[in-house]
Design an enzyme around this catalytic site. Structure first.
Site, mmCIF file in Angstrom:
data_model
loop_
_atom_site.group_PDB
_atom_site.id
_atom_site.type_symbol
_atom_site.label_atom_id
_atom_site.label_comp_id
_atom_site.label_asym_id
_atom_site.label_seq_id
_atom_site.Cartn_x
_atom_site.Cartn_y
_atom_site.Cartn_z
ATOM 1 N N SER A 136 0.855 -1.129 -0.008
ATOM 2 C CA SER A 136 0.091 0.013 -0.082
ATOM 3 C C SER A 136 0.821 1.232 -0.019
ATOM 4 O O SER A 136 1.855 1.443 0.924
ATOM 5 C CB SER A 136 -1.046 0.025 1.304
ATOM 6 O OG SER A 136 -1.532 0.964 1.379
ATOM 7 N N LYS A 162 -1.085 -1.081 -4.272
ATOM 8 C CA LYS A 162 -2.450 -0.244 -3.760
ATOM 9 C C LYS A 162 -2.003 1.249 -3.638
ATOM 10 O O LYS A 162 -0.840 1.438 -2.915
ATOM 11 C CB LYS A 162 -2.874 -0.906 -2.616
ATOM 12 C CG LYS A 162 -4.140 0.023 -2.113
ATOM 13 C CD LYS A 162 -4.749 -0.518 -0.758
ATOM 14 C CE LYS A 162 -4.810 0.039 0.280
ATOM 15 N NZ LYS A 162 -5.424 -0.838 1.388
ATOM 16 N N LYS A 164 -2.987 5.250 -2.510
ATOM 17 C CA LYS A 164 -3.835 5.984 -1.698
ATOM 18 C C LYS A 164 -4.272 7.243 -2.564
ATOM 19 O O LYS A 164 -3.309 7.754 -3.404
ATOM 20 C CB LYS A 164 -3.304 6.634 -0.293
ATOM 21 C CG LYS A 164 -3.087 5.337 0.641
ATOM 22 C CD LYS A 164 -4.214 4.827 1.060
ATOM 23 C CE LYS A 164 -3.827 3.635 2.296
ATOM 24 N NZ LYS A 164 -5.009 3.478 3.026
ATOM 25 N N ASP A 189 -7.119 3.396 -3.009
ATOM 26 C CA ASP A 189 -7.855 3.248 -1.814
ATOM 27 C C ASP A 189 -7.999 4.741 -1.246
ATOM 28 O O ASP A 189 -6.988 5.432 -1.229
ATOM 29 C CB ASP A 189 -6.944 2.481 -0.826
ATOM 30 C CG ASP A 189 -7.724 2.536 0.568
ATOM 31 O OD1 ASP A 189 -8.705 2.955 0.645
ATOM 32 O OD2 ASP A 189 -7.162 1.896 1.517
ATOM 33 N N GLU A 214 -11.060 0.999 -3.563
ATOM 34 C CA GLU A 214 -11.439 0.643 -1.987
ATOM 35 C C GLU A 214 -12.129 1.882 -1.459
ATOM 36 O O GLU A 214 -11.402 3.128 -1.343
ATOM 37 C CB GLU A 214 -10.065 0.242 -1.358
ATOM 38 C CG GLU A 214 -10.204 -0.178 0.026
ATOM 39 C CD GLU A 214 -8.809 -0.842 0.576
ATOM 40 O OE1 GLU A 214 -8.279 -1.259 0.038
ATOM 41 O OE2 GLU A 214 -8.635 -0.634 1.994
ATOM 42 N N ASP A 239 -13.699 -1.608 3.118
ATOM 43 C CA ASP A 239 -12.629 -1.492 4.131
ATOM 44 C C ASP A 239 -13.437 -1.080 5.554
ATOM 45 O O ASP A 239 -13.974 -1.786 6.513
ATOM 46 C CB ASP A 239 -11.424 -0.841 3.659
ATOM 47 C CG ASP A 239 -10.370 -0.730 5.103
ATOM 48 O OD1 ASP A 239 -10.869 -1.064 6.145
ATOM 49 O OD2 ASP A 239 -9.286 -0.121 4.934
ATOM 50 N N LYS A 263 -9.613 -7.268 7.867
ATOM 51 C CA LYS A 263 -8.616 -6.774 8.807
ATOM 52 C C LYS A 263 -9.025 -7.427 10.052
ATOM 53 O O LYS A 263 -10.375 -7.384 10.625
ATOM 54 C CB LYS A 263 -8.451 -5.600 9.077
ATOM 55 C CG LYS A 263 -7.900 -4.680 7.706
ATOM 56 C CD LYS A 263 -7.611 -3.199 7.968
ATOM 57 C CE LYS A 263 -7.363 -2.531 6.746
ATOM 58 N NZ LYS A 263 -7.056 -1.165 7.018
ATOM 59 N N GLY A 291 -3.994 -4.678 6.055
ATOM 60 C CA GLY A 291 -3.072 -4.348 7.036
ATOM 61 C C GLY A 291 -3.066 -3.012 7.825
ATOM 62 O O GLY A 291 -4.384 -2.023 7.552
HETATM 63 O O1 OSB Z 1 -7.045 1.863 4.529
HETATM 64 O O2 OSB Z 1 -6.226 -0.116 4.277
HETATM 65 C C1 OSB Z 1 -6.167 1.091 4.735
HETATM 66 C C2 OSB Z 1 -2.949 1.479 7.030
HETATM 67 C C3 OSB Z 1 -3.530 1.806 8.041
HETATM 68 C C4 OSB Z 1 -5.073 2.176 8.177
HETATM 69 C C5 OSB Z 1 -5.835 1.904 7.057
HETATM 70 C C6 OSB Z 1 -5.222 1.394 6.103
HETATM 71 C C7 OSB Z 1 -3.772 1.287 5.735
HETATM 72 C C8 OSB Z 1 -3.020 0.823 4.615
HETATM 73 C C9 OSB Z 1 -1.918 0.187 4.923
HETATM 74 O O3 OSB Z 1 -3.430 0.980 3.430
HETATM 75 C C10 OSB Z 1 -1.983 -1.179 5.436
HETATM 76 C C11 OSB Z 1 -0.518 -1.841 5.565
HETATM 77 O O4 OSB Z 1 0.424 -2.038 4.789
HETATM 78 O O5 OSB Z 1 -0.281 -2.148 6.649
HETATM 79 MG MG MG Z 2 -8.273 0.955 3.119
#
Ligand code: OSB
Ligand code: MG
Length: 369
Positions: A136, A162, A164, A189, A214, A239, A263, A291
């Site tokens: 991510s 992924k 953001k 995302d 996402e 999510d 998660k 994660g």
């Molecule tokens: O939206 O999936 C998410 C990390 C923290 C809180 C929300 C998200 C995320 C990530 C990274 O996208 C996930 C990771 O690499 O641990």
């Molecule tokens: Mg997410």
């Protein structure tokens, strides 16, 4: 089995580089470990992953600690536990507070497995020893920075990327990545940053052959996700909306998504995650493991859980070195050929590196219950 002692460690691990999302910037990850001991001296570990600020979902690290101390641990006191899923039942009277529940429930799973000389994978069906991994990527200052970072992860073998997004940092960066990497399994995302007024931009994302988009809309909004899914070819993935099996059933009944980012901490632990998984299997919903910037403890748990065959789509479990310079387990997860190995030891399969725990610890105490 009875839980007789709880050791609580508060830690703060600096991130290698700040992680920017639509809701803010993360520079270091504060998290807690709960070490639960039974009457024979076996110990199980759970990670509390809640953030300090209630920006991703409403839980915070501080309120999770309080709920654990004042409500969850007292529910375990003097209770005979034969199977870890009983903890889910014991916690049913406490509403919400999924990450708090997960920290304790997953520690009991680890403890139960260790007490019975089992690896956690032995509780799951159709498991693999290695799993394909994704990464991510946070919002970058420039498109050039983004392309360089993606190249770097592709070179390391990550099988899915992924990215953001947030208003004004969406179509252009994604289109640039798609142009440079035409075959890459790519997704976006939004962390709830959009509303129905942004439909035109979301329709443009639909032309980029993304694996999924996402959580574009608000975390309680099933209706607009459904209306969007009807208009887009690209699967919507939820999510933040998903805290319970009932949320997945709502999304499925309405048609709000085609995929779930699962998660363990966001749904209150392994028992609920398993219920969700069997529903997704039955309804053929694409499910993958997300994660929360876990330390080596939460990552080991995620690796055990993600070993299940049903997780075909690479999730957000990356190598420890994607996040941290140093980890708090003796063998940090290392990506080889785009795969992470499931730790082989008992329980979650990792040992704590106490030197590093002492180095990053901010507080520690123990109590008998
Ligand atoms: O939206 O999936 C998410 C990390 C923290 C809180 C929300 C998200 C995320 C990530 C990274 O996208 C996930 C990771 O690499 O641990
Ligand atoms: Mg997410």
């Amino acid at each position: 089995m009875r839980i007789v002692e709880v050791r609580h460690e508060q830690l703060r691990l600096p991130l290698k580089s700040p992680f920017v999302t639509s809701y803010g910037v993360l520079k270091e990850k504060a998290f807690d470990l709960y070490l639960l001991s039974d009457e024979q001296g076996n110990q199980g570990i759970g990670e509390l992953v809640a953030f300090e600020v209630p920006d991703y979902i409403e839980e915070t690290l501080a309120n999770s600690r309080q709920v654990i101390r004042d409500f969850l641990l007292p529910l375990l006191s003097d209770k005979e536990i034969n199977h870890p899923s009983e903890v889910w039942q014991l916690f049913q009277g406490i509403q919400g507070n999924y990450m708090a529940k997960s920290a304790i429930e997953t520690a009991v799973w680890d403890l139960h497995a260790k007490r019975h000389n089992r690896s956690l994978v032995t509780y799951f069906e159709e498991t693999r020893q290695k799993i394909p991994v994704g990464v991510s990527v946070g919002i970058q200052p420039t498109i050039a920075d983004l392309l360089e970072i993606v190249q770097n992860y592709v070179d390391q073998g990550y099988q899915r990327v992924k990215i953001k997004i947030a208003p004004t940092k969406d179509y252009e960066p994604l289109a640039a990545v798609r142009q440079k990497f035409p075959e890459l399994v790519l997704m976006a995302d939004a962390n709830s940053a959009y509303s129905w007024e942004d439909l035109a931009m979301l329709e443009r994302l639909d032309t980029l052959h993304l694996a999924m988009i996402e959580q574009p809309f608000h975390q309680r909004d099933f209706v607009h996700h459904q209306q969007l899914q009807q208009r887009l070819q690209t699967p919507i993935c939820l999510d933040e909306n998903i805290r319970t099996l009932e949320d997945v059933q709502t999304a499925y009944a309405l048609g709000s998504c085609q995929s779930i980012n699962l998660k363990i901490p966001r749904v209150g632990g392994i028992t609920e995650a398993l219920r969700i998984l069997s529903f997704c299997k039955e309804k053929k919903i694409i499910v993958w493991l997300g994660g929360m910037f876990e330390s080596g403890v939460g990552r080991a748990l995620n690796l055990q859980f993600a070993s299940q065959q049903v997780f075909q789509f690479p999730g957000d479990i990356s190598g420890s070195n994607r996040y941290y310079e140093a980890d708090i387990v003796t063998e940090p997860a290392l990506v080889i050929d785009g795969m992470l190995a499931v730790p082989q030891g008992l329980g979650i399969g990792v040992d704590l590196n106490w030197n590093n725990i002492k180095r990053y610890r901010t507080f520690s105490d123990r109590q008998t219950i």
